[in-house]
Design a protein around this motif. Structure first.
Motif, PDB file in Angstrom:
ATOM      1  N   MET A 259       0.822  -1.188   0.000  1.00  0.00           N
ATOM      2  CA  MET A 259       0.000   0.000   0.000  1.00  0.00           C
ATOM      3  C   MET A 259       0.865   1.250   0.000  1.00  0.00           C
ATOM      4  O   MET A 259       0.808   2.024  -0.929  1.00  0.00           O
ATOM      5  CB  MET A 259      -0.945  -0.008   1.195  1.00  0.00           C
ATOM      6  N   ILE A 260       1.695   1.485   1.047  1.00  0.00           N
ATOM      7  CA  ILE A 260       2.591   2.640   1.068  1.00  0.00           C
ATOM      8  C   ILE A 260       3.975   2.174   0.674  1.00  0.00           C
ATOM      9  O   ILE A 260       4.423   1.106   1.101  1.00  0.00           O
ATOM     10  CB  ILE A 260       2.616   3.332   2.447  1.00  0.00           C
ATOM     11  N   GLN A 261       4.625   2.955  -0.176  1.00  0.00           N
ATOM     12  CA  GLN A 261       5.987   2.597  -0.560  1.00  0.00           C
ATOM     13  C   GLN A 261       6.827   3.843  -0.728  1.00  0.00           C
ATOM     14  O   GLN A 261       6.322   4.918  -1.053  1.00  0.00           O
ATOM     15  CB  GLN A 261       6.010   1.765  -1.836  1.00  0.00           C
ATOM     16  N   ARG A 262       8.112   3.664  -0.481  1.00  0.00           N
ATOM     17  CA  ARG A 262       9.058   4.752  -0.673  1.00  0.00           C
ATOM     18  C   ARG A 262       9.236   4.949  -2.175  1.00  0.00           C
ATOM     19  O   ARG A 262       9.443   3.998  -2.925  1.00  0.00           O
ATOM     20  CB  ARG A 262      10.379   4.401  -0.012  1.00  0.00           C
ATOM     21  N   ALA A 263       9.139   6.192  -2.601  1.00  0.00           N
ATOM     22  CA  ALA A 263       9.235   6.491  -4.033  1.00  0.00           C
ATOM     23  C   ALA A 263      10.646   6.269  -4.549  1.00  0.00           C
ATOM     24  O   ALA A 263      11.633   6.500  -3.849  1.00  0.00           O
ATOM     25  CB  ALA A 263       8.807   7.930  -4.284  1.00  0.00           C
ATOM     26  N   THR A 264      10.709   5.813  -5.782  1.00  0.00           N
ATOM     27  CA  THR A 264      11.972   5.637  -6.487  1.00  0.00           C
ATOM     28  C   THR A 264      11.929   6.494  -7.745  1.00  0.00           C
ATOM     29  O   THR A 264      10.920   7.148  -8.045  1.00  0.00           O
ATOM     30  CB  THR A 264      12.193   4.164  -6.881  1.00  0.00           C
TER      31      THR A 264
ATOM     32  N   ASP B 152      11.411   5.588 -10.572  1.00  0.00           N
ATOM     33  CA  ASP B 152      10.284   5.141 -11.399  1.00  0.00           C
ATOM     34  C   ASP B 152       8.980   5.858 -11.052  1.00  0.00           C
ATOM     35  O   ASP B 152       8.018   5.789 -11.812  1.00  0.00           O
ATOM     36  CB  ASP B 152      10.086   3.631 -11.259  1.00  0.00           C
ATOM     37  N   ASP B 153       8.949   6.524  -9.903  1.00  0.00           N
ATOM     38  CA  ASP B 153       7.734   7.212  -9.447  1.00  0.00           C
ATOM     39  C   ASP B 153       7.726   8.702  -9.772  1.00  0.00           C
ATOM     40  O   ASP B 153       6.810   9.418  -9.360  1.00  0.00           O
ATOM     41  CB  ASP B 153       7.563   7.027  -7.934  1.00  0.00           C
ATOM     42  N   VAL B 154       8.712   9.189 -10.497  1.00  0.00           N
ATOM     43  CA  VAL B 154       8.803  10.627 -10.762  1.00  0.00           C
ATOM     44  C   VAL B 154       7.533  11.160 -11.419  1.00  0.00           C
ATOM     45  O   VAL B 154       6.965  12.159 -10.983  1.00  0.00           O
ATOM     46  CB  VAL B 154      10.061  10.963 -11.593  1.00  0.00           C
ATOM     47  N   ASN B 155       7.063  10.515 -12.458  1.00  0.00           N
ATOM     48  CA  ASN B 155       5.846  10.999 -13.136  1.00  0.00           C
ATOM     49  C   ASN B 155       4.644  10.971 -12.198  1.00  0.00           C
ATOM     50  O   ASN B 155       3.800  11.873 -12.236  1.00  0.00           O
ATOM     51  CB  ASN B 155       5.561  10.189 -14.397  1.00  0.00           C
TER      52      ASN B 155
ATOM     53  N   ALA C 255       9.672  20.151 -12.550  1.00  0.00           N
ATOM     54  CA  ALA C 255       9.412  19.308 -11.376  1.00  0.00           C
ATOM     55  C   ALA C 255       9.960  17.899 -11.599  1.00  0.00           C
ATOM     56  O   ALA C 255      10.556  17.306 -10.689  1.00  0.00           O
ATOM     57  CB  ALA C 255       7.921  19.261 -11.067  1.00  0.00           C
ATOM     58  N   SER C 256       9.779  17.365 -12.789  1.00  0.00           N
ATOM     59  CA  SER C 256      10.326  16.040 -13.103  1.00  0.00           C
ATOM     60  C   SER C 256      11.835  16.029 -12.940  1.00  0.00           C
ATOM     61  O   SER C 256      12.402  15.093 -12.353  1.00  0.00           O
ATOM     62  CB  SER C 256       9.965  15.626 -14.531  1.00  0.00           C
ATOM     63  N   LYS C 257      12.491  17.055 -13.442  1.00  0.00           N
ATOM     64  CA  LYS C 257      13.953  17.159 -13.299  1.00  0.00           C
ATOM     65  C   LYS C 257      14.341  17.227 -11.824  1.00  0.00           C
ATOM     66  O   LYS C 257      15.296  16.584 -11.389  1.00  0.00           O
ATOM     67  CB  LYS C 257      14.472  18.395 -14.032  1.00  0.00           C
ATOM     68  N   TRP C 258      13.584  18.046 -11.068  1.00  0.00           N
ATOM     69  CA  TRP C 258      13.912  18.202  -9.649  1.00  0.00           C
ATOM     70  C   TRP C 258      13.808  16.863  -8.928  1.00  0.00           C
ATOM     71  O   TRP C 258      14.711  16.473  -8.190  1.00  0.00           O
ATOM     72  CB  TRP C 258      12.983  19.233  -8.983  1.00  0.00           C
ATOM     73  N   PHE C 259      12.690  16.157  -9.130  1.00  0.00           N
ATOM     74  CA  PHE C 259      12.527  14.853  -8.474  1.00  0.00           C
ATOM     75  C   PHE C 259      13.629  13.885  -8.891  1.00  0.00           C
ATOM     76  O   PHE C 259      14.171  13.160  -8.056  1.00  0.00           O
ATOM     77  CB  PHE C 259      11.147  14.256  -8.767  1.00  0.00           C
ATOM     78  N   ALA C 260      13.970  13.860 -10.163  1.00  0.00           N
ATOM     79  CA  ALA C 260      15.014  12.953 -10.650  1.00  0.00           C
ATOM     80  C   ALA C 260      16.367  13.266 -10.006  1.00  0.00           C
ATOM     81  O   ALA C 260      17.143  12.359  -9.710  1.00  0.00           O
ATOM     82  CB  ALA C 260      15.105  13.019 -12.171  1.00  0.00           C
ATOM     83  N   GLU C 261      16.651  14.538  -9.790  1.00  0.00           N
ATOM     84  CA  GLU C 261      17.928  14.948  -9.203  1.00  0.00           C
ATOM     85  C   GLU C 261      17.977  14.763  -7.685  1.00  0.00           C
ATOM     86  O   GLU C 261      19.031  14.459  -7.127  1.00  0.00           O
ATOM     87  CB  GLU C 261      18.214  16.413  -9.527  1.00  0.00           C
ATOM     88  N   HIS C 262      16.860  14.967  -7.002  1.00  0.00           N
ATOM     89  CA  HIS C 262      16.880  15.014  -5.543  1.00  0.00           C
ATOM     90  C   HIS C 262      16.341  13.774  -4.837  1.00  0.00           C
ATOM     91  O   HIS C 262      16.731  13.509  -3.693  1.00  0.00           O
ATOM     92  CB  HIS C 262      16.098  16.245  -5.054  1.00  0.00           C
TER      93      HIS C 262
ATOM     94  N   CYS D 129      13.003  12.649  -0.019  1.00  0.00           N
ATOM     95  CA  CYS D 129      12.363  11.344   0.074  1.00  0.00           C
ATOM     96  C   CYS D 129      10.866  11.557  -0.072  1.00  0.00           C
ATOM     97  O   CYS D 129      10.332  12.564   0.399  1.00  0.00           O
ATOM     98  CB  CYS D 129      12.679  10.716   1.428  1.00  0.00           C
ATOM     99  N   ALA D 130      10.206  10.641  -0.732  1.00  0.00           N
ATOM    100  CA  ALA D 130       8.756  10.714  -0.869  1.00  0.00           C
ATOM    101  C   ALA D 130       8.174   9.337  -0.624  1.00  0.00           C
ATOM    102  O   ALA D 130       8.819   8.312  -0.887  1.00  0.00           O
ATOM    103  CB  ALA D 130       8.365  11.214  -2.259  1.00  0.00           C
ATOM    104  N   TYR D 131       6.960   9.340  -0.122  1.00  0.00           N
ATOM    105  CA  TYR D 131       6.202   8.108   0.044  1.00  0.00           C
ATOM    106  C   TYR D 131       4.908   8.248  -0.735  1.00  0.00           C
ATOM    107  O   TYR D 131       4.314   9.322  -0.783  1.00  0.00           O
ATOM    108  CB  TYR D 131       5.917   7.826   1.528  1.00  0.00           C
ATOM    109  N   VAL D 132       4.516   7.143  -1.358  1.00  0.00           N
ATOM    110  CA  VAL D 132       3.314   7.116  -2.177  1.00  0.00           C
ATOM    111  C   VAL D 132       2.444   5.955  -1.704  1.00  0.00           C
ATOM    112  O   VAL D 132       2.956   4.874  -1.400  1.00  0.00           O
ATOM    113  CB  VAL D 132       3.657   6.924  -3.671  1.00  0.00           C
ATOM    114  N   VAL D 133       1.136   6.196  -1.661  1.00  0.00           N
ATOM    115  CA  VAL D 133       0.175   5.138  -1.344  1.00  0.00           C
ATOM    116  C   VAL D 133      -0.506   4.737  -2.639  1.00  0.00           C
ATOM    117  O   VAL D 133      -1.031   5.585  -3.367  1.00  0.00           O
ATOM    118  CB  VAL D 133      -0.880   5.607  -0.324  1.00  0.00           C
ATOM    119  N   TYR D 134      -0.459   3.448  -2.922  1.00  0.00           N
ATOM    120  CA  TYR D 134      -1.124   2.889  -4.102  1.00  0.00           C
ATOM    121  C   TYR D 134      -2.298   2.040  -3.642  1.00  0.00           C
ATOM    122  O   TYR D 134      -2.170   1.251  -2.713  1.00  0.00           O
ATOM    123  CB  TYR D 134      -0.168   2.009  -4.905  1.00  0.00           C
TER     124      TYR D 134
END
Length: 153
Positions: free
Chosen positions: A1-6, A8-11, A38-45, A51-56
């Motif tokens: 359900m919750i996962q740490r973003a990688t 692959d989750d930039v979009n 924003a995509s560039k920022w996420f890819a770089e940082h 760190c980001a977490y996403v719930v699927y």
């Protein structure tokens, strides 16, 4: 359900960021150039100083939160030179009030505590988010947050 973003989750993170701004009635167009930046920022940082977490739910991203680290000079109220910032907390309509934002924010608090050297975490809260943040220990500050756009010709 919750996962740490990688990476692959930039979009997904950009799409949820756009949804957050839409929820806030933020002015702007969906096709605006900020999405590319924003995509560039996420890819770089992401997983460097952020760190980001996403719930699927059923393979659909329905909630997320972002934390990042930055430096600031110490002050009389805080000797912290390394601070954190929480942002991009969003749960899509139809999925709210199920603890998804809380799970993401709690995971980020652990990340800040266990994987960074931050001494405090700041955020700019929406009215809807105040109760969540205060229940997790954030306190309101007396000073309002202001913004000055810098125009360049």
């Amino acid at each position: 359900m919750i996962q740490r973003a990688t990476i692959d989750d930039v979009n997904t993170l950009v799409a949820l960021r756009a949804a957050m701004f839409e929820t806030m009635d933020h002015e702007g167009r969906p096709e605006a150039a900020w999405r590319c930046e924003a995509s560039k920022w996420f890819a770089e940082h992401l997983n460097v100083d952020a760190c980001a977490y996403v719930v699927y739910v059923a393979d659909t991203a329905v909630a997320a939160a972002l934390g990042y680290v930055h430096t600031a000079p110490p002050s009389p109220s805080s000797s912290a030179a390394v601070t954190g910032h929480l942002s991009n907390v969003i749960t899509l309509r139809g999925h709210r009030r199920q603890g998804y934002a809380r799970a993401c924010v709690e995971a980020l608090i652990e990340w800040f505590r266990d994987e960074t050297s931050v001494a405090r975490v700041d955020l700019a809260a929406s009215v809807d988010g105040l109760a969540l943040y205060e229940s997790l220990g954030w306190t309101r500050r007396e000073q309002p947050t202001l913004r000055l756009p810098i125009s360049r010709t």
